[in-house]
Scaffold this motif. Structure first.
Motif, mmCIF file in Angstrom:
data_model
loop_
_atom_site.group_PDB
_atom_site.id
_atom_site.type_symbol
_atom_site.label_atom_id
_atom_site.label_comp_id
_atom_site.label_asym_id
_atom_site.label_seq_id
_atom_site.Cartn_x
_atom_site.Cartn_y
_atom_site.Cartn_z
ATOM 1 N N PHE A 1 -21.545 19.822 -10.554
ATOM 2 C CA PHE A 1 -20.567 18.828 -10.977
ATOM 3 C C PHE A 1 -19.550 19.494 -11.888
ATOM 4 O O PHE A 1 -19.900 19.940 -12.974
ATOM 5 C CB PHE A 1 -21.262 17.685 -11.728
ATOM 6 C CG PHE A 1 -22.415 17.086 -10.973
ATOM 7 C CD1 PHE A 1 -22.200 16.355 -9.822
ATOM 8 C CD2 PHE A 1 -23.715 17.253 -11.418
ATOM 9 C CE1 PHE A 1 -23.267 15.796 -9.123
ATOM 10 C CE2 PHE A 1 -24.785 16.691 -10.730
ATOM 11 C CZ PHE A 1 -24.556 15.971 -9.584
ATOM 12 N N GLU A 2 -18.321 19.587 -11.429
ATOM 13 C CA GLU A 2 -17.264 20.180 -12.254
ATOM 14 C C GLU A 2 -16.650 19.082 -13.111
ATOM 15 O O GLU A 2 -15.579 18.553 -12.812
ATOM 16 C CB GLU A 2 -16.247 20.890 -11.368
ATOM 17 C CG GLU A 2 -16.867 22.079 -10.673
ATOM 18 C CD GLU A 2 -15.852 23.004 -10.038
ATOM 19 O OE1 GLU A 2 -14.649 22.830 -10.264
ATOM 20 O OE2 GLU A 2 -16.304 23.900 -9.313
ATOM 21 N N ILE A 3 -17.384 18.758 -14.157
ATOM 22 C CA ILE A 3 -17.031 17.682 -15.063
ATOM 23 C C ILE A 3 -17.620 18.034 -16.429
ATOM 24 O O ILE A 3 -18.630 18.736 -16.508
ATOM 25 C CB ILE A 3 -17.595 16.340 -14.537
ATOM 26 C CG1 ILE A 3 -17.063 15.162 -15.319
ATOM 27 C CG2 ILE A 3 -19.101 16.341 -14.525
ATOM 28 C CD1 ILE A 3 -17.411 13.811 -14.674
ATOM 29 N N LYS A 4 -16.976 17.599 -17.491
ATOM 30 C CA LYS A 4 -17.500 17.884 -18.823
ATOM 31 C C LYS A 4 -18.775 17.070 -19.035
ATOM 32 O O LYS A 4 -18.782 15.852 -18.842
ATOM 33 C CB LYS A 4 -16.482 17.517 -19.898
ATOM 34 C CG LYS A 4 -16.953 17.866 -21.288
ATOM 35 C CD LYS A 4 -15.907 17.597 -22.323
ATOM 36 C CE LYS A 4 -16.453 18.010 -23.683
ATOM 37 N NZ LYS A 4 -15.461 17.873 -24.721
ATOM 38 N N PRO A 5 -19.881 17.731 -19.402
ATOM 39 C CA PRO A 5 -21.124 16.996 -19.643
ATOM 40 C C PRO A 5 -20.942 15.960 -20.747
ATOM 41 O O PRO A 5 -20.282 16.215 -21.757
ATOM 42 C CB PRO A 5 -22.102 18.087 -20.090
ATOM 43 C CG PRO A 5 -21.546 19.354 -19.540
ATOM 44 C CD PRO A 5 -20.058 19.179 -19.577
#
Length: 138
Positions: free
Chosen positions: A7-11
């Protein structure tokens, strides 16, 4: 069979319900948006891998990668950009990050998150924000 999700998203950590002055409880809209994004990406990636929901005990590896801050020394930034694993020891807490992922993948990668029996978790600095998840049946 291992299911690999990226997932290329900020945790983002799972947050508690908020309460209005009148006593109504609600979730922050950013938390709802984050959960939906994770769920949609997981569904698409599992479809591409032709992966099915896991029926038995679930094992997981999770790596939470946070984009390194500019405030780090040039040496540290270069090490991180070069692929060196540097632990992130600041907030958010690793348990709240994991609760958010377990909630988002519930009903998609497995029937119920009670099936999860083992999790190996890392929280690191990286060149970019992303979450890497590996899931397999025990």
């Amino acid at each position: 069979m291992k299911i690999k999700l990226n997932f290329e998203i900020k945790p983002m950590a799972k947050q508690s319900f908020r309460t209005t002055r009148s006593g109504q409880k609600y979730l922050d809209p950013s938390v709802i948006k984050y959960r939906k994004a994770i769920r949609n990406m997981a569904i698409a990636q599992m479809r591409n891998q032709k992966a099915e929901k896991i029926e038995g005990a679930v094992n997981m590896n999770i790596v939470y990668a946070f984009r390194r801050p500019q405030s780090l020394s040039k040496k540290e930034r270069n090490e991180i950009d070069g692929g060196k694993t540097v632990p992130k020891t600041t907030k958010p807490d690793i348990d709240n990050l994991t609760k958010a992922i377990l909630d988002a993948l519930n009903g998609i990668a497995w029937k119920d998150d009670a099936q999860v029996t083992q999790i190996n978790i890392q929280k690191i600095w990286s060149a970019k924000d992303q979450i890497e998840v590996e899931i397999w049946e025990n």
